[in-house]
Design a protein around this motif. Structure first.
Motif, PDB file in Angstrom:
ATOM      1  N   THR A  26      -1.069   6.397 -11.331  1.00  0.00           N
ATOM      2  CA  THR A  26      -1.740   6.753 -10.063  1.00  0.00           C
ATOM      3  C   THR A  26      -0.307   6.095  -9.271  1.00  0.00           C
ATOM      4  OG1 THR A  26      -2.287   4.198 -10.319  1.00  0.00           O
ATOM      5  CG2 THR A  26      -4.243   5.552 -10.378  1.00  0.00           C
ATOM      6  N   SER A  31      -0.757  12.046  -2.005  1.00  0.00           N
ATOM      7  CA  SER A  31      -1.413  11.672  -0.848  1.00  0.00           C
ATOM      8  C   SER A  31      -2.630  11.426  -1.403  1.00  0.00           C
ATOM      9  CB  SER A  31      -1.500  12.785   0.134  1.00  0.00           C
ATOM     10  OG  SER A  31      -0.389  13.211   0.088  1.00  0.00           O
ATOM     11  N   LYS A  33      -5.915   8.358  -1.791  1.00  0.00           N
ATOM     12  CA  LYS A  33      -5.955   7.202  -0.574  1.00  0.00           C
ATOM     13  C   LYS A  33      -7.327   6.864  -2.167  1.00  0.00           C
ATOM     14  CE  LYS A  33      -1.816   7.142   0.521  1.00  0.00           C
ATOM     15  NZ  LYS A  33      -0.681   6.114  -0.273  1.00  0.00           N
ATOM     16  N   SER A  34      -7.035   4.938  -2.262  1.00  0.00           N
ATOM     17  CA  SER A  34      -8.365   4.793  -2.053  1.00  0.00           C
ATOM     18  C   SER A  34      -9.869   5.182  -3.426  1.00  0.00           C
ATOM     19  CB  SER A  34      -9.038   3.793  -0.918  1.00  0.00           C
ATOM     20  OG  SER A  34      -9.681   2.642  -1.117  1.00  0.00           O
ATOM     21  N   GLU A  36     -11.128   8.659  -3.076  1.00  0.00           N
ATOM     22  CA  GLU A  36     -11.126   9.409  -3.670  1.00  0.00           C
ATOM     23  C   GLU A  36     -10.714   9.528  -4.170  1.00  0.00           C
ATOM     24  OE1 GLU A  36      -8.641  13.417  -1.747  1.00  0.00           O
ATOM     25  OE2 GLU A  36      -7.864  11.913  -0.630  1.00  0.00           O
ATOM     26  N   VAL A  37      -8.982   8.874  -5.045  1.00  0.00           N
ATOM     27  CA  VAL A  37      -8.933   8.320  -6.492  1.00  0.00           C
ATOM     28  C   VAL A  37     -10.083   8.361  -7.131  1.00  0.00           C
ATOM     29  CG1 VAL A  37      -7.264   6.928  -7.650  1.00  0.00           C
ATOM     30  CG2 VAL A  37      -6.798   7.616  -5.580  1.00  0.00           C
ATOM     31  N   THR A  91      -4.997   0.522  -6.007  1.00  0.00           N
ATOM     32  CA  THR A  91      -4.155   1.516  -4.925  1.00  0.00           C
ATOM     33  C   THR A  91      -4.082   0.018  -3.925  1.00  0.00           C
ATOM     34  OG1 THR A  91      -6.116   0.990  -3.532  1.00  0.00           O
ATOM     35  CG2 THR A  91      -5.647   3.070  -4.898  1.00  0.00           C
ATOM     36  N   ASP A 149      -3.382  -7.083   1.153  1.00  0.00           N
ATOM     37  CA  ASP A 149      -3.639  -6.569   0.409  1.00  0.00           C
ATOM     38  C   ASP A 149      -3.676  -6.817  -0.956  1.00  0.00           C
ATOM     39  OD1 ASP A 149      -4.680  -4.169   2.156  1.00  0.00           O
ATOM     40  OD2 ASP A 149      -3.048  -2.851   2.127  1.00  0.00           O
ATOM     41  N   GLN A 206      -8.032  14.144   0.574  1.00  0.00           N
ATOM     42  CA  GLN A 206      -6.069  14.397   1.326  1.00  0.00           C
ATOM     43  C   GLN A 206      -5.546  14.340  -0.381  1.00  0.00           C
ATOM     44  OE1 GLN A 206      -5.665  10.749   3.777  1.00  0.00           O
ATOM     45  NE2 GLN A 206      -6.161  11.110   4.869  1.00  0.00           N
ATOM     46  N   ASP A 211      -2.279  16.256  -6.902  1.00  0.00           N
ATOM     47  CA  ASP A 211      -2.862  14.472  -7.259  1.00  0.00           C
ATOM     48  C   ASP A 211      -3.688  15.435  -7.875  1.00  0.00           C
ATOM     49  OD1 ASP A 211      -0.688  13.801  -5.850  1.00  0.00           O
ATOM     50  OD2 ASP A 211      -1.723  13.306  -4.580  1.00  0.00           O
TER      51      ASP A 211
END
Length: 293
Positions: A26, A31, A33-34, A36-37, A91, A149, A206, A211
């Motif tokens: 990861t 591109s 993120k969060s 979508e991963v 992330t 975070d 994205q 990715d």
């Protein structure tokens, strides 16, 4: 597939190594993120299991899901929480934070089983819970003054061992009532739920082709294949052996992130992690010695 004890040990070490590649992989995403991963990994896990499981079990795998009823559904929901929380946490915070927090799974399972199905806990387990709790408390305490975070990521990672504890307890309770729950088809249900839930949250996409390729690798190599292999190993190895070997994921994962992504663990994580892992190892070895005696 029948395994000797030695081959099962070797294969379980390989499984933990495959599990541990998530963190370093990861860190090389461009591109995505969060959520979508999570979506892409769960999607490719689902596709992989739709091929692998029928190859191993035939159409029987889908009948197992149907016969499992509510228990398989609850187990699937737990798996989906683990899939989602794990990737989102990666992330937000360091690989070391996530893996050390996840290592609490066996102790959380013991506590949940004690509360909901009356399993008695040995003194050694209570001591292990106390020491591991101090280790996690130390890690959390040092993060209270950090960026939001980092603390949020560790809190999200905490959902993984909690969901795992509920999952194993549901399975144990179902089996105690004469209902067999096969965890591997439940993993496929979890991948399906995770894919459907994170799809709207992942939009707009994205991720680059690079990715998607890395996340496809995670879906197949980091989750689907080791999931099936770990079940085969668990049929040969004793529970303490599986628990102890599973801790190698923490060591492998931190080492790979350090080597492959230059993500060195902080002193507080090393100290807190040593307390957690040390408590788990001591508990399992102590229990193993008592049973053999």
């Amino acid at each position: 597939m029948k395994l000797s004890h030695a081959r099962a040990l070797f294969l379980m070490v390989l499984v933990t190594l495959m599990w541990s590649i998530a963190g370093v992989t990861t860190r090389h995403l461009e591109s995505a993120k969060s959520f979508e991963v999570t979506f892409w990994r769960s999607f490719f896990t689902l596709l992989s299991l739709l091929v692998i499981l029928p190859a191993f079990q035939g159409r029987e795998v889908f009948q197992k899901i149907r016969r499992g009823g509510v228990s398989v559904l609850v187990s699937g929901v737990c798996w989906s929480i683990m899939f989602t929380a794990f990737m989102v946490a990666l992330t937000l915070t360091t690989v070391a934070n996530v893996l050390v927090t996840m290592a609490l799974g066996p102790l959380f399972t013991a506590l949940v089983a004690r509360i909901f199905i009356g399993h008695r806990l040995a003194l050694r387990t209570w001591l292990a819970i106390a020491v591991a709790g101090l280790g996690i408390g130390y890690m959390y305490g040092t993060q209270l003054q950090m960026e939001g975070d980092m603390l949020l990521g560790t809190a999200v990672a905490l959902c993984v061992p909690l969901a795992a504890a509920i999952n194993w307890t549901v399975v144990q309770r179902s089996q105690a009532h004469g209902q067999h729950v096969d965890l591997v088809p439940a993993v496929m249900v979890g991948a399906l739920i995770s894919t459907l839930v994170t799809l709207p949250l992942a939009y707009p996409f994205q991720a680059t082709a690079h990715d998607v390729g890395l996340l496809a690798l995670l879906g197949l190599v980091q989750l689907a294949i080791p999931c099936v292999l770990s079940v085969l190993c668990a049929r040969v190895l004793q529970a303490p052996e599986v628990s102890l070997l599973g801790l190698l994921e923490v060591i492998f994962g931190i080492a790979l992130a350090w080597w492959g992504a230059n993500e060195a663990p902080g002193a507080t994580v090393l100290i807190g992690g040593a307390m957690v892992v040390g408590a788990l190892v001591t508990n399992e070895v102590w229990g193993w010695a008592q049973r053999r005696a």
